[in-house]
Write a protein that holds these residues in place. Structure first.
Motif, PDB file in Angstrom:
ATOM      1  N   LEU A   1       0.814  -1.227   0.000  1.00  0.00           N
ATOM      2  CA  LEU A   1       0.000   0.000   0.000  1.00  0.00           C
ATOM      3  C   LEU A   1       0.842   1.268   0.000  1.00  0.00           C
ATOM      4  CD1 LEU A   1      -2.728  -1.090   2.603  1.00  0.00           C
ATOM      5  CD2 LEU A   1      -2.744  -1.319   0.123  1.00  0.00           C
ATOM      6  N   LYS A   2       2.132   1.102   0.041  1.00  0.00           N
ATOM      7  CA  LYS A   2       3.017   2.253   0.207  1.00  0.00           C
ATOM      8  C   LYS A   2       2.790   3.300  -0.874  1.00  0.00           C
ATOM      9  CE  LYS A   2       6.467   1.529   2.752  1.00  0.00           C
ATOM     10  NZ  LYS A   2       7.580   0.738   3.264  1.00  0.00           N
ATOM     11  N   GLY A   3       2.675   4.556  -0.436  1.00  0.00           N
ATOM     12  CA  GLY A   3       2.589   5.661  -1.373  1.00  0.00           C
ATOM     13  C   GLY A   3       1.188   5.945  -1.903  1.00  0.00           C
ATOM     14  N   LYS A   4       0.197   5.112  -1.564  1.00  0.00           N
ATOM     15  CA  LYS A   4      -1.161   5.369  -2.047  1.00  0.00           C
ATOM     16  C   LYS A   4      -1.822   6.461  -1.213  1.00  0.00           C
ATOM     17  CE  LYS A   4      -1.796   0.509  -3.427  1.00  0.00           C
ATOM     18  NZ  LYS A   4      -1.486   0.562  -4.849  1.00  0.00           N
ATOM     19  N   HIS A   5      -2.838   7.084  -1.776  1.00  0.00           N
ATOM     20  CA  HIS A   5      -3.639   8.054  -1.027  1.00  0.00           C
ATOM     21  C   HIS A   5      -4.817   7.338  -0.384  1.00  0.00           C
ATOM     22  CE1 HIS A   5      -2.317  12.147  -2.901  1.00  0.00           C
ATOM     23  NE2 HIS A   5      -1.491  11.716  -1.964  1.00  0.00           N
ATOM     24  N   PHE A   6      -5.153   7.709   0.836  1.00  0.00           N
ATOM     25  CA  PHE A   6      -6.299   7.105   1.530  1.00  0.00           C
ATOM     26  C   PHE A   6      -7.261   8.203   1.993  1.00  0.00           C
ATOM     27  CE2 PHE A   6      -8.387   5.670   5.440  1.00  0.00           C
ATOM     28  CZ  PHE A   6      -9.063   4.572   4.941  1.00  0.00           C
ATOM     29  N   LEU A   7      -8.557   8.004   1.695  1.00  0.00           N
ATOM     30  CA  LEU A   7      -9.549   9.034   2.032  1.00  0.00           C
ATOM     31  C   LEU A   7     -10.800   8.379   2.617  1.00  0.00           C
ATOM     32  CD1 LEU A   7     -10.579  12.135   1.463  1.00  0.00           C
ATOM     33  CD2 LEU A   7     -11.754  11.069  -0.459  1.00  0.00           C
ATOM     34  N   CYS A   8     -11.370   9.027   3.631  1.00  0.00           N
ATOM     35  CA  CYS A   8     -12.674   8.614   4.137  1.00  0.00           C
ATOM     36  C   CYS A   8     -13.719   9.610   3.649  1.00  0.00           C
ATOM     37  CB  CYS A   8     -12.690   8.584   5.666  1.00  0.00           C
ATOM     38  SG  CYS A   8     -11.701   7.269   6.337  1.00  0.00           S
ATOM     39  N   ALA A   9     -14.772   9.113   2.970  1.00  0.00           N
ATOM     40  CA  ALA A   9     -15.891   9.970   2.574  1.00  0.00           C
ATOM     41  C   ALA A   9     -17.059   9.544   3.443  1.00  0.00           C
ATOM     42  CB  ALA A   9     -16.207   9.777   1.103  1.00  0.00           C
ATOM     43  N   LEU A  10     -17.444  10.389   4.391  1.00  0.00           N
ATOM     44  CA  LEU A  10     -18.424   9.933   5.367  1.00  0.00           C
ATOM     45  C   LEU A  10     -19.547  10.951   5.555  1.00  0.00           C
ATOM     46  CD1 LEU A  10     -17.935  11.582   8.303  1.00  0.00           C
ATOM     47  CD2 LEU A  10     -15.802  10.297   8.137  1.00  0.00           C
ATOM     48  N   THR A  11     -20.629  10.424   6.090  1.00  0.00           N
ATOM     49  CA  THR A  11     -21.717  11.311   6.481  1.00  0.00           C
ATOM     50  C   THR A  11     -21.905  11.137   7.984  1.00  0.00           C
ATOM     51  OG1 THR A  11     -23.342   9.584   6.081  1.00  0.00           O
ATOM     52  CG2 THR A  11     -22.911  11.095   4.283  1.00  0.00           C
ATOM     53  N   ALA A  12     -22.164  12.266   8.674  1.00  0.00           N
ATOM     54  CA  ALA A  12     -22.339  12.213  10.123  1.00  0.00           C
ATOM     55  C   ALA A  12     -23.661  12.858  10.490  1.00  0.00           C
ATOM     56  CB  ALA A  12     -21.188  12.947  10.816  1.00  0.00           C
ATOM     57  N   GLY A  13     -24.351  12.262  11.429  1.00  0.00           N
ATOM     58  CA  GLY A  13     -25.653  12.789  11.823  1.00  0.00           C
ATOM     59  C   GLY A  13     -25.546  14.122  12.550  1.00  0.00           C
ATOM     60  N   GLY A  14     -24.525  14.258  13.390  1.00  0.00           N
ATOM     61  CA  GLY A  14     -24.386  15.471  14.184  1.00  0.00           C
ATOM     62  C   GLY A  14     -23.992  16.673  13.336  1.00  0.00           C
ATOM     63  N   ALA A  15     -24.313  17.862  13.829  1.00  0.00           N
ATOM     64  CA  ALA A  15     -23.921  19.081  13.129  1.00  0.00           C
ATOM     65  C   ALA A  15     -22.421  19.301  13.314  1.00  0.00           C
ATOM     66  CB  ALA A  15     -24.692  20.273  13.678  1.00  0.00           C
ATOM     67  N   GLU A  16     -21.831  20.113  12.438  1.00  0.00           N
ATOM     68  CA  GLU A  16     -20.384  20.306  12.526  1.00  0.00           C
ATOM     69  C   GLU A  16     -19.978  20.856  13.892  1.00  0.00           C
ATOM     70  OE1 GLU A  16     -18.583  22.513   9.376  1.00  0.00           O
ATOM     71  OE2 GLU A  16     -16.651  21.559   9.820  1.00  0.00           O
ATOM     72  N   LYS A  17     -20.824  21.734  14.464  1.00  0.00           N
ATOM     73  CA  LYS A  17     -20.426  22.342  15.734  1.00  0.00           C
ATOM     74  C   LYS A  17     -20.451  21.340  16.893  1.00  0.00           C
ATOM     75  CE  LYS A  17     -24.821  24.157  17.314  1.00  0.00           C
ATOM     76  NZ  LYS A  17     -25.972  24.545  16.568  1.00  0.00           N
ATOM     77  N   ALA A  18     -21.078  20.159  16.696  1.00  0.00           N
ATOM     78  CA  ALA A  18     -21.033  19.115  17.722  1.00  0.00           C
ATOM     79  C   ALA A  18     -19.662  18.440  17.742  1.00  0.00           C
ATOM     80  CB  ALA A  18     -22.116  18.079  17.470  1.00  0.00           C
ATOM     81  N   TYR A  19     -18.978  18.456  16.569  1.00  0.00           N
ATOM     82  CA  TYR A  19     -17.668  17.796  16.478  1.00  0.00           C
ATOM     83  C   TYR A  19     -16.565  18.803  16.797  1.00  0.00           C
ATOM     84  CZ  TYR A  19     -19.999  13.721  14.540  1.00  0.00           C
ATOM     85  OH  TYR A  19     -20.800  12.626  14.370  1.00  0.00           O
ATOM     86  N   ARG A  20     -16.639  19.379  17.985  1.00  0.00           N
ATOM     87  CA  ARG A  20     -15.643  20.334  18.470  1.00  0.00           C
ATOM     88  C   ARG A  20     -15.410  20.045  19.942  1.00  0.00           C
ATOM     89  NH1 ARG A  20     -18.419  25.815  16.346  1.00  0.00           N
ATOM     90  NH2 ARG A  20     -18.284  25.423  14.101  1.00  0.00           N
TER      91      ARG A  20
END
Lengths: 637, 207
Positions: free
Chosen positions: B101-120
């Motif tokens: 896997l060396k050198g590959k790019h890894f990305l998470c594309a996710l949806t979250a129920g909480g509002a952005e201000k909850a993730y602080r």
């Protein structure tokens, strides 16, 4: 006798030549029959006088068609369409009759003649319209359903018309008719009700209908079950024919329309387990008789009258169709029939129909219409029927494309796939489970079994199933294989299940076929026949029990589950190789060393897959969740 | 800027797709794009019997690896965890010889129920989304992949009602296109909380 053979040969010949040709040219079968009739009738004169007699006989095709239509329509859906039936149908007959009557009156006919003409021409052709609908797959469209309501109302309306028309008789014409009748031209139809008072008459009519419904509901099943158990196909066919003919006879005796009677009988039997079997038995007769009927319409066109009054006839025909179509368009607008369905509704019903012929000769016999008008109108009716298939073509080519684009957009927006229905062949222990799972998830299934007893016991526990031998193509057809999404083969007969898969895949490649196999050999036979998915009946339950055995021997339950999966996966991969070897040997009709070798190899493979291999490489069952080596931390130093 | 086309492996995990309002449309939008291999993990392995050889070959064949999922208990749905447990083997993904896997790019594309201000730190979830994804970030580190900040949609339960989905899909396609053409510079984005914040510059480039 010889003459009959020759005539039958001419009719059949004409149909065989003209109908496939017409269908290939995209004109539909009805036009083909009509043209065949014109060619053997007025053009070449191969047939002549007998067409009228044959036509009366062939009208029985319409009776059979309405029986089949009734079978498709259970009492509930009939009740649901009551508003359309009487509202739409009633208004269509009333409005069309009034407009035609006004035109006739305006052209200096007496009001009685005008009214009779109006009534006769307000009817449309059930035969042509329904035949074309089913050929073009328009039955289930909004336009098709509304047109059917109107046609059904017209069939009902014929009865009061038959009672009412004699009151319009013109005395001079009646005298003329009576003198003719004296010459022996008149014959009396047997009737139960002709000499009864109106009240008793009504009672007899209501009694017969009630008797029909009650007998259909309670007597038909024991009878059909008795016949089905005898296992004689032709006797079942005979019984189906007896039923239709008997009802037609009874209805004629009490003065009702046979078509209406058989339609009611069809509705009563629509929920019966014998529905599909009845359909497949009656259908070939209906098809032939209707074809014959269309030929006689073509053959009956009187060229002398036509050439003598060419412009008048053409003008009257086109005028009539225009008036009828306009009335229908207005009604379609009032009843909210939209877009292409509105045009379908208006164009499909704009002709005059076969009941027109019946009423014409009836009015003539009762001295309501003079002969010259009758001949002229008979031509108008025939020509308008002739033009109908052409209107359908116009609908296909000119009107549908205009609405097609907007329809596509609509379909793209709602993403629910149209699943279609699933036919399940065999409702024994295996088929039952499949059916229950599908029905519990709101998937429409049609269940067929060839054992009347099995079907009966299924019906007792509310599983809707039908009697019939699913290996017969015509039954498969009436069960709707053309529109089905899937066929599940769960029948007990090894050989016939392979035949069924083969037939279905060959003729309806778009239908997915899922089959139950008895063993490995049967599995391969089904695969060779083209089945898409095959499950061996004992395989999964045996594996499950094998897993339980491991568990009881002390293997951890999760591990036992993994071992079971590993077994199945190895089996799957090897099975493919075994199949090809089997195929090769099947052709040579011999089990050679090769297949046996492969089978032994599979056993070795399984053994390897299962055995816990402590060597460096992990085995399949042991690979998952293998921790890194004991000394792996030095990798990070 | 290097413009060599790269292949994206999109591993989509959603066990209840009939209820999906955001993830399924996102997955469908990605399906139609070139150079993307879309894998519906729950469809391919309904029994959770992941084919290790097949998955490892897929990883070898792609340069960008994306996990697409709805956030369940601050982590992936179970099949993606199963996938990690089985596919990222010693000797393949890590260890002395594990460099696939060396050198590959890894990305998470996710949806979250909480509002952005909850993730602080001061919100009810207490941690940022980036912080919560630390186990995956470290998995990427150990296997030699470059961990890109997540592409996230917050407040996903009301996104449809608030008509935020079309914009999100547009951003998603923009991101996927940029990833195929290697236009995302790891050094520029690695400090972001979410990669959504980095898309503004991409949009400007596009204009």
């Amino acid at each position: 006798m010889t003459v009959y053979f020759i005539q039958a040969f001419i009719y059949l010949c004409a149909a065989i030549v003209a109908v496939p040709l017409s269908k290939r040219l995209g004109l539909g079968s009805v036009l083909g029959y009509l043209i065949a009739g014109v060619i053997i009738g007025p053009v070449t004169g191969l047939v002549g006088q007998e067409t009228v007699t044959i036509q009366h006989f062939a009208e029985f095709g319409v009776v059979m068609m309405l029986f089949l239509v009734g079978l498709e329509l259970d009492p509930k859906s009939l009740w649901e369409m009551r508003n359309k039936l009487f509202g739409l149908g009633g208004l269509q007959v009333a409005l069309t009759a009034s407009v035609v009557m006004a035109v006739a009156w305006w052209s200096n006919q007496t009001w009685t003649i005008a009214l009779a003409i109006g009534l006769i021409l307000s009817l449309s052709s059930t035969a042509i319209v329904l035949q074309t609908f089913s050929e073009k797959g328009l039955v289930k469209t909004e336009g098709g359903k509304n047109a059917f309501s109107v046609l059904l109302f017209q069939d009902i309306a014929v009865i009061p018309m038959l009672a009412f028309i004699p009151m319009l008789a013109i005395p001079e014409l009646v005298e003329q008719m009576q003198s003719l009748a004296g010459n022996g031209d008149h014959h009396n139809e047997p009737s139960l009700v002709s000499n009864l008072s109106p009240w008793v008459h009504g009672g007899v009519v209501i009694g017969s209908i009630a008797g029909l419904i009650i007998a259909g509901q309670f007597l038909s099943r024991p009878l059909f079950r008795y016949i089905a158990d005898s296992g004689l196909r032709e006797i079942f066919t005979a019984a189906a024919l007896m039923l239709v003919v008997g009802i037609a006879a009874l209805m004629s005796l009490v003065g009702l329309s046979p078509a209406l009677g058989t339609f009611l009988a069809g509705v009563v039997l629509a929920n019966s387990e014998f529905r599909h079997e009845l359909e497949s038995n009656i259908e070939p007769f209906k098809g032939l008789l209707l074809g014959l009927f269309f030929i006689t319409v073509g053959a009956g066109i009187n060229f002398d009258v036509l050439t003598g009054n060419f412009l008048i006839v053409i003008g009257l025909t086109l005028g009539l169709m225009l008036v009828k179509a306009l009335v229908l368009l207005i009604l379609a607008f009032m009843f909210g029939i939209k877009a292409s369905d509105r045009w379908l509704f208006a164009l499909s019903l704009s002709q005059a129909g076969e009941f027109g012929f019946v009423l014409l000769s009836y009015t003539y016999q009762h001295g309501v219409l003079p002969k010259d008008i009758m001949d002229l109108l008979a031509l108008v009716v025939a020509l308008s029927m002739f033009l109908t298939p052409i209107l359908f073509i116009a609908f296909d080519r000119l009107i549908l494309p205009r609405y097609a684009a907007s329809k596509d957009e609509k379909q793209a927006s709602d993403d629910i796939p149209d699943q279609g229905q699933v036919i399940i062949a065999g409702i024994g222990r295996f088929g039952q489970i499949i059916n229950r799972l599908l029905v519990a998830n709101n998937i429409k299934t049609i269940v067929l079994d060839h054992q009347a007893k099995q079907v009966e016991s299924m019906r007792r526990i509310n599983i809707k199933s039908y009697f019939g031998d699913v290996c017969r193509p015509d039954l498969l057809h009436t069960a709707g294989i053309e529109e089905a999404a899937m066929l599940v083969v769960a029948i007990d007969d090894r050989v016939r299940s392979v035949e069924l898969v083969e037939y279905t895949k060959k003729n309806f490649p778009q239908v997915a076929v899922l089959a139950r196999a008895f063993d490995r050999g049967h599995n391969y036979e089904l695969r060779h026949a083209g089945a898409d998915v095959i499950i061996s009946e004992t395989y999964h339950s045996a594996l499950e029990l094998g897993k339980e055995a491991l568990r009881h021997l002390g293997v951890h339950p999760f591990k036992a589950q993994q071992l079971k999966h590993a077994f199945a996966e190895t089996e799957d991969t090897a099975s493919d190789k075994l199949y090809h070897s089997w195929l090769h040997e099947e052709e040579k009709h011999a089990f050679t060393q090769h297949y046996r070798d492969l089978f032994i190899k599979l056993e070795t493979l399984l053994l390897n897959a299962m055995r816990k291999d402590t060597a460096s490489k992990h085995t399949k069952a042991e690979r998952e969740w293998t921790p890194p080596p004991k000394d792996y931390l030095k990798d990070f130093e | 800027m290097i413009d060599a086309t790269r292949k994206i492996l999109l591993l989509f995990a959603h066990p209840a797709q009939t209820r999906s309002e955001v993830n399924l449309p996102l997955f469908k939008a990605a399906k139609d794009m070139p150079n993307i291999t879309p894998i519906d993990l729950y469809a391919e392995y309904p029994q959770h019997r992941i084919n290790i050889d097949r998955e490892q070959q897929r990883l070898r064949d792609h340069q960008v690896i994306i996990f697409q999922f709805p956030l369940y208990w601050y982590s992936t749905p179970s099949i993606l965890k199963e996938w990690q447990d089985l596919v990222l083997e010693y000797g393949f993904a890590y260890g002395a010889e594990g460099d696939a896997l060396k050198g590959k790019h890894f990305l998470c594309a996710l949806t979250a129920g909480g509002a952005e201000k909850a993730y602080r730190a001061d919100g009810y979830n207490h941690f940022t989304i980036r912080e919560l994804l630390r186990p995956l970030e470290q998995t990427a580190n150990l296997t030699g992949m470059q961990f890109l900040p997540p592409f996230a949609l917050f407040g996903s339960r009301s996104a449809a009602e608030e008509s935020r989905i079309p914009q999100h899909i547009e951003d998603w396609q923009l991101l996927l296109e940029a990833l195929t053409h290697n236009r995302i510079i790891y050094e520029d984005v690695k400090g972001l909380n979410t990669i959504n914040d980095g898309l503004t510059s991409l949009k400007e480039i596009k204009r």
